[in-house]
Design an enzyme around this catalytic site. Structure first.
Site, PDB file in Angstrom:
ATOM      1  N   GLU A  57       0.860  -1.191   0.000  1.00 23.91           N
ATOM      2  CA  GLU A  57       0.000   0.000   0.000  1.00 23.91           C
ATOM      3  C   GLU A  57       0.892   1.234   0.000  1.00 23.91           C
ATOM      4  O   GLU A  57       1.839   1.328   0.765  1.00 23.91           O
ATOM      5  CB  GLU A  57      -0.967   0.004   1.182  1.00 23.91           C
ATOM      6  CG  GLU A  57      -0.385   0.324   2.549  1.00 23.91           C
ATOM      7  CD  GLU A  57       0.284  -0.877   3.208  1.00 23.91           C
ATOM      8  OE1 GLU A  57       0.917  -0.681   4.254  1.00 23.91           O
ATOM      9  OE2 GLU A  57       0.171  -1.994   2.689  1.00 23.91           O
ATOM     10  N   GLU A  58       0.586   2.139  -0.895  1.00 22.98           N
ATOM     11  CA  GLU A  58       1.357   3.367  -0.994  1.00 22.98           C
ATOM     12  C   GLU A  58       0.930   4.280   0.146  1.00 22.98           C
ATOM     13  O   GLU A  58      -0.246   4.534   0.331  1.00 22.98           O
ATOM     14  CB  GLU A  58       1.057   4.022  -2.341  1.00 22.98           C
ATOM     15  CG  GLU A  58       2.205   4.818  -2.864  1.00 22.98           C
ATOM     16  CD  GLU A  58       1.949   5.271  -4.280  1.00 22.98           C
ATOM     17  OE1 GLU A  58       1.647   6.462  -4.449  1.00 22.98           O
ATOM     18  OE2 GLU A  58       2.033   4.447  -5.194  1.00 22.98           O
ATOM     19  N   ALA A  59       1.879   4.746   0.894  1.00 21.04           N
ATOM     20  CA  ALA A  59       1.572   5.613   2.022  1.00 21.04           C
ATOM     21  C   ALA A  59       0.969   6.923   1.515  1.00 21.04           C
ATOM     22  O   ALA A  59       1.434   7.484   0.538  1.00 21.04           O
ATOM     23  CB  ALA A  59       2.838   5.886   2.825  1.00 21.04           C
TER      24      ALA A  59
ATOM     25  N   HIS B 282       2.449   9.627  -1.260  1.00 22.07           N
ATOM     26  CA  HIS B 282       1.690   9.911  -2.474  1.00 22.07           C
ATOM     27  C   HIS B 282       1.438  11.421  -2.611  1.00 22.07           C
ATOM     28  O   HIS B 282       1.676  12.016  -3.656  1.00 22.07           O
ATOM     29  CB  HIS B 282       0.367   9.140  -2.441  1.00 22.07           C
ATOM     30  CG  HIS B 282      -0.465   9.309  -3.663  1.00 22.07           C
ATOM     31  ND1 HIS B 282      -0.156   8.697  -4.861  1.00 22.07           N
ATOM     32  CD2 HIS B 282      -1.573  10.048  -3.884  1.00 22.07           C
ATOM     33  CE1 HIS B 282      -1.059   9.061  -5.765  1.00 22.07           C
ATOM     34  NE2 HIS B 282      -1.924   9.868  -5.200  1.00 22.07           N
TER      35      HIS B 282
END
Length: 162
Positions: free
Chosen positions: A82-84, A88
């Site tokens: 999961e992209e923080a 982002h």
């Protein structure tokens, strides 16, 4: 310029063994050198964003009030599924709005940057990274080490320097 912080720090927030040094670096070493010895003001998630605050809007507000973004590159940050949100939003601001300079600290040898998201690869290609090397762990508190001099070079002038 209406900014409160000299830099907003983005780091992996998962609690694994390798993150222990990163958290120690973020909460102990960085504030000691950049704040206590060099006079900068950092915004660190978990220290400067308060329990009960809406994290997303707090992150956006703090980043907009910061002159720089410091991103700690680790395998954990790169391999995270999961992209923080903070990462982002930071990259969006830096690349699209072009109003915030990014400082990339390579905390461990990343090797190939192929796994990185394209926006990070673009920033690395444009300006490179500052590499944390093992010998710094012997005397990490020296603001005059090559590593900290490189970091300070990319930071804004402190009010004491004006």
């Amino acid at each position: 310029d209406g900014k409160i912080y000299d830099a907003y720090v983005i780091y992996p927030k998962n609690h694994t063994n390798e993150a222990n040094f990163v958290e120690y670096f973020v909460y102990q070493i960085m504030p000691d050198i950049l704040e206590n010895k060099c006079g900068y003001k950092l915004c660190i998630y978990g220290r400067d964003i308060y329990p009960g605050e809406d994290a997303a809007s707090a992150i956006e507000t703090r980043m907009q009030k910061s002159r720089r973004l410091i991103i700690l590159l680790t395998h954990q940050l790169i391999n995270s599924k999961e992209e923080a949100y903070d990462q982002h939003f930071a990259l969006y601001n830096a690349l699209i709005q072009n109003d915030t300079k990014v400082i990339l600290l390579e905390m461990e040898t990343i090797g190939t940057y192929g796994k990185l998201q394209e926006s990070l690869r673009f920033i690395i290609k444009k300006q490179g990274t500052i590499k944390w090397k093992e010998e710094h762990t012997v005397h990490p508190q020296s603001p005059n080490s090559k590593f900290w001099k490189q970091v300070r070079y990319h930071m804004p002038l402190t009010s004491s320097a004006n």
